[in-house]
Design an enzyme around this catalytic site. Structure first.
Site, mmCIF file in Angstrom:
data_model
loop_
_atom_site.group_PDB
_atom_site.id
_atom_site.type_symbol
_atom_site.label_atom_id
_atom_site.label_comp_id
_atom_site.label_asym_id
_atom_site.label_seq_id
_atom_site.Cartn_x
_atom_site.Cartn_y
_atom_site.Cartn_z
ATOM 1 N N LEU A 163 29.872 27.034 39.915
ATOM 2 C CA LEU A 163 28.792 27.915 39.467
ATOM 3 C C LEU A 163 27.437 27.385 39.909
ATOM 4 O O LEU A 163 26.591 28.142 40.403
ATOM 5 C CB LEU A 163 28.833 28.070 37.950
ATOM 6 C CG LEU A 163 27.731 28.927 37.319
ATOM 7 C CD1 LEU A 163 27.741 30.336 37.893
ATOM 8 C CD2 LEU A 163 27.883 28.963 35.801
ATOM 9 N N TYR A 164 27.229 26.086 39.747
ATOM 10 C CA TYR A 164 25.959 25.481 40.149
ATOM 11 C C TYR A 164 25.756 25.624 41.657
ATOM 12 O O TYR A 164 24.683 26.016 42.124
ATOM 13 C CB TYR A 164 25.944 24.014 39.739
ATOM 14 C CG TYR A 164 24.664 23.288 40.056
ATOM 15 C CD1 TYR A 164 23.465 23.671 39.469
ATOM 16 C CD2 TYR A 164 24.642 22.204 40.935
ATOM 17 C CE1 TYR A 164 22.284 23.010 39.757
ATOM 18 C CE2 TYR A 164 23.468 21.538 41.218
ATOM 19 C CZ TYR A 164 22.291 21.936 40.630
ATOM 20 O OH TYR A 164 21.119 21.285 40.918
ATOM 21 N N GLY A 165 26.811 25.330 42.430
ATOM 22 C CA GLY A 165 26.708 25.462 43.885
ATOM 23 C C GLY A 165 26.440 26.886 44.319
ATOM 24 O O GLY A 165 25.648 27.137 45.229
ATOM 25 N N SER A 167 24.886 29.247 42.579
ATOM 26 C CA SER A 167 23.524 29.658 42.235
ATOM 27 C C SER A 167 22.497 29.046 43.174
ATOM 28 O O SER A 167 21.533 29.699 43.568
ATOM 29 C CB SER A 167 23.220 29.282 40.780
ATOM 30 O OG SER A 167 23.178 27.876 40.603
ATOM 31 N N LYS A 168 22.690 27.800 43.547
ATOM 32 C CA LYS A 168 21.727 27.148 44.425
ATOM 33 C C LYS A 168 21.877 27.597 45.883
ATOM 34 O O LYS A 168 20.899 27.604 46.645
ATOM 35 C CB LYS A 168 21.865 25.629 44.320
ATOM 36 C CG LYS A 168 21.377 25.060 42.986
ATOM 37 C CD LYS A 168 19.888 25.288 42.791
ATOM 38 C CE LYS A 168 19.349 24.570 41.573
ATOM 39 N NZ LYS A 168 17.887 24.725 41.406
#
Length: 255
Positions: A163-165, A167-168
């Site tokens: 999820l973090y990857g 979004s970024k």
């Protein structure tokens, strides 16, 4: 032999005004202080830690610059754009936007709730887009937009970083076409991709630190000040021909 070098340009940020989102701690605070040290007036946003934000403002004022603390929860619709307008109004102009605020949620994909997915994408993607849209209206010609991503988008991250990857990674898709759109006004748009950096959210002595440290060429975590120095350079006149690109500051993690 005649020189082909261009005339010297100012390297500082005197007379410029900047907004750093998420500027109460970590990379955001270090960036706000570096920009102030280089001559800029700086507004910072915070969500909960008002005391920390005002402490940063006090340090900004210690450089003889004007500092402003603005509460802004990027998860609220319209808050990110509103912060841009409030900063421009408070400082009298806006020359630099640093999109630093973000959520670093790590969890196996099967354990992520819909609420967590929505909040992460809202803060890390939508808020940045809306801040850039507002900045396109308020930035002076020759202005700067710098967003802070993560080097995790450039190589395979560990389990739990989906999820973090995601979004970024969206920031790359925003940076490149926005650089084209704002280029005719001399506004540059760039993305900084930090590797492991010693902050409250990812301390160099934390439980996940050793693997990150071992994966770097330098064998250490970076500092918030080292990332801030790159952001400050991109905000300066010296970086006027750099736009639409990603710059990695990761100690050779992706080498």
């Amino acid at each position: 032999m005649s020189s082909t070098l261009s005339p010297a340009v100012p390297t500082g940020l005197t007379g410029r005004a900047a907004l750093v989102t998420g500027g109460s701690r970590g990379i955001g605070a270090a960036t706000a202080l570096r920009l102030a040290r280089d001559g800029a007036d700086v507004a910072v946003t915070y969500v909960q830690d008002e005391a920390a934000a005002h402490a940063v403002v006090a340090e900004i004022e210690g450089f003889g610059r004007r500092g402003v603390a603005l509460r802004c929860d990027a998860a609220d619709a319209g808050a990110a754009a509103d912060a841009v307008h409030r900063a421009a109004d408070a400082l009298g102009r806006l020359d630099v936007l640093v999109n630093n605020a973000g959520i670093g949620l790590l969890a196996p994909i099967g354990e992520l709730t819909g609420e967590q997915v929505d909040r992460t994408l809202t803060v890390n993607v939508r808020a940045v887009f809306l801040a850039c849209r507002a900045a396109a209206e308020r930035l002076a010609d020759g202005g700067r937009i710098v967003s802070v991503g993560t080097a995790l988008t450039r190589y395979t991250g560990g389990p739990g970083s989906t999820l973090y990857g995601l979004s970024k990674s969206a920031l790359t898709g925003l940076t490149k076409p926005l650089a084209r759109e704002l280029g005719p006004r001399g506004i540059t748009v760039n993305l900084v991709q930090p590797g492991p950096v010693d902050t409250d959210l990812n301390p160099a002595d934390g439980p996940l630190a050793e693997g990150q440290r071992a994966a770097t060429s330098l064998g250490r975590f970076g500092t918030a000040e080292e990332v801030a120095s790159l952001i400050a350079y991109l905000a300066s006149a010296e970086a006027g021909f750099i736009t639409g690109t990603e710059l990695v500051v990761d100690g050779g993690h992706a080498a």
